[in-house]
Scaffold this motif. Structure first.
Motif, PDB file in Angstrom:
ATOM      1  N   THR A  26     -21.793  16.740  17.287  1.00 25.13           N
ATOM      2  CA  THR A  26     -20.631  17.322  17.953  1.00 25.13           C
ATOM      3  C   THR A  26     -20.230  18.617  17.255  1.00 25.13           C
ATOM      4  OG1 THR A  26     -19.151  15.961  16.614  1.00 25.13           O
ATOM      5  CG2 THR A  26     -19.737  15.113  18.809  1.00 25.13           C
ATOM      6  N   THR A  27     -21.228  19.348  16.781  1.00 25.18           N
ATOM      7  CA  THR A  27     -20.988  20.606  16.096  1.00 25.18           C
ATOM      8  C   THR A  27     -21.867  21.692  16.708  1.00 25.18           C
ATOM      9  OG1 THR A  27     -21.123  21.772  13.969  1.00 25.18           O
ATOM     10  CG2 THR A  27     -22.694  19.993  14.311  1.00 25.18           C
ATOM     11  N   ASP A  28     -21.365  22.900  16.711  1.00 27.11           N
ATOM     12  CA  ASP A  28     -22.159  24.035  17.164  1.00 27.11           C
ATOM     13  C   ASP A  28     -23.083  24.550  16.063  1.00 27.11           C
ATOM     14  OD1 ASP A  28     -21.075  24.070  19.698  1.00 27.11           O
ATOM     15  OD2 ASP A  28     -19.511  25.505  19.185  1.00 27.11           O
ATOM     16  N   PHE A  29     -22.940  24.014  14.867  1.00 30.04           N
ATOM     17  CA  PHE A  29     -23.695  24.494  13.718  1.00 30.04           C
ATOM     18  C   PHE A  29     -24.625  23.421  13.170  1.00 30.04           C
ATOM     19  CE2 PHE A  29     -19.426  26.417  13.714  1.00 30.04           C
ATOM     20  CZ  PHE A  29     -19.783  27.725  14.001  1.00 30.04           C
ATOM     21  N   ALA A  30     -25.284  22.682  14.049  1.00 27.93           N
ATOM     22  CA  ALA A  30     -26.112  21.545  13.628  1.00 27.93           C
ATOM     23  C   ALA A  30     -27.195  21.956  12.642  1.00 27.93           C
ATOM     24  CB  ALA A  30     -26.719  20.852  14.847  1.00 27.93           C
ATOM     25  N   GLN A  31     -27.862  23.070  12.893  1.00 30.33           N
ATOM     26  CA  GLN A  31     -28.952  23.520  12.017  1.00 30.33           C
ATOM     27  C   GLN A  31     -28.464  23.679  10.572  1.00 30.33           C
ATOM     28  OE1 GLN A  31     -31.935  24.130  13.833  1.00 30.33           O
ATOM     29  NE2 GLN A  31     -32.988  24.114  11.885  1.00 30.33           N
ATOM     30  N   GLU A  32     -27.280  24.251  10.408  1.00 29.90           N
ATOM     31  CA  GLU A  32     -26.718  24.455   9.067  1.00 29.90           C
ATOM     32  C   GLU A  32     -26.119  23.173   8.504  1.00 29.90           C
ATOM     33  OE1 GLU A  32     -25.646  26.320  11.745  1.00 29.90           O
ATOM     34  OE2 GLU A  32     -26.585  28.270  11.365  1.00 29.90           O
ATOM     35  N   ARG A  33     -25.379  22.444   9.344  1.00 31.70           N
ATOM     36  CA  ARG A  33     -24.704  21.228   8.879  1.00 31.70           C
ATOM     37  C   ARG A  33     -25.675  20.161   8.377  1.00 31.70           C
ATOM     38  NH1 ARG A  33     -20.154  23.291   8.606  1.00 31.70           N
ATOM     39  NH2 ARG A  33     -18.788  23.504  10.410  1.00 31.70           N
ATOM     40  N   PHE A  34     -26.841  20.070   9.043  1.00 30.46           N
ATOM     41  CA  PHE A  34     -27.775  18.997   8.737  1.00 30.46           C
ATOM     42  C   PHE A  34     -28.993  19.481   7.956  1.00 30.46           C
ATOM     43  CE2 PHE A  34     -25.877  17.706  12.997  1.00 30.46           C
ATOM     44  CZ  PHE A  34     -24.794  17.079  12.397  1.00 30.46           C
ATOM     45  N   ALA A  35     -28.878  20.627   7.315  1.00 27.89           N
ATOM     46  CA  ALA A  35     -29.983  21.154   6.503  1.00 27.89           C
ATOM     47  C   ALA A  35     -30.137  20.321   5.233  1.00 27.89           C
ATOM     48  CB  ALA A  35     -29.718  22.611   6.144  1.00 27.89           C
ATOM     49  N   LYS A  36     -31.342  20.315   4.706  1.00 27.00           N
ATOM     50  CA  LYS A  36     -31.643  19.581   3.478  1.00 27.00           C
ATOM     51  C   LYS A  36     -30.678  19.991   2.368  1.00 27.00           C
ATOM     52  CE  LYS A  36     -35.275  18.622   0.171  1.00 27.00           C
ATOM     53  NZ  LYS A  36     -36.676  18.754  -0.193  1.00 27.00           N
ATOM     54  N   GLY A  37     -30.115  18.982   1.696  1.00 30.78           N
ATOM     55  CA  GLY A  37     -29.213  19.220   0.577  1.00 30.78           C
ATOM     56  C   GLY A  37     -27.740  19.307   0.949  1.00 30.78           C
TER      57      GLY A  37
END
Length: 172
Positions: A26-37
């Motif tokens: 539910t975020t527009d920033f999934a790529q950044e939010r769910f990045a490794k680390g």
């Protein structure tokens, strides 16, 4: 001051046997939010947040598949199903002018150009072309507000007030 947390998704199921979970983002920033680390917080019990570190992530059929450090088995993540993931307020990114987080819009009072109160924003959904805000009208009914320049004239998140031009047929 107590840290605020913001929902970024819901764990809807497990995936495989190696601790991977399926997340409805539910975020527009999934790529950044769910990045490794990256740190995320699991809401296990009404305001009791468990810190998790993302080990790996990947998009999959409209969802995200995530694994967390130290959770490499389905039996460890099975209890996460149905729970929400959050980020802390300090992890939120600044938005461009005219862009807003959902929590900044939901709960805003809606007024017309004459400052007559029409209702309150209760939900948001995206249609592809533009967002649409659901407003609980003062007469008890719900109305839909297309987020376009012809309708939305001013958004004041500090005052939690949105001014709109009520076009003919908007709430009929």
């Amino acid at each position: 001051m107590e840290e605020k947390y913001y929902k970024v998704g819901t764990i809807v199921n497990t995936h495989g046997i190696r601790g991977e979970v399926k997340l409805k983002a539910t975020t527009d920033f999934a790529q950044e939010r769910f990045a490794k680390g990256q740190l995320v917080y699991l809401d296990m019990d009404q305001s009791q947040y468990q810190e998790l570190v993302i080990k790996a992530s990947r998009p999959h059929k409209g969802m995200w598949l995530l694994t967390f450090e130290n959770y490499a088995d389905i039996n460890l993540v099975e209890v996460f199903k149905g729970h929400d993931l959050y980020v802390s307020g300090s992890q939120r990114q600044d938005l461009a002018a005219g862009e807003y987080y959902y929590d900044q819009i939901i709960g805003c009072q809606v007024v017309d150009l004459n400052q007559t109160v029409l209702g309150e924003i209760i939900d948001i959904f995206t249609t592809g072309a533009n967002d649409v805000w659901t407003v609980q009208l003062t007469n008890g009914k719900e109305g839909l507000i297309p987020v376009i320049a012809d309708v939305v004239k001013e958004v004041d998140v500090a005052q939690k007030r949105i001014t709109i031009e009520v076009l003919e047929g908007l709430f009929d």
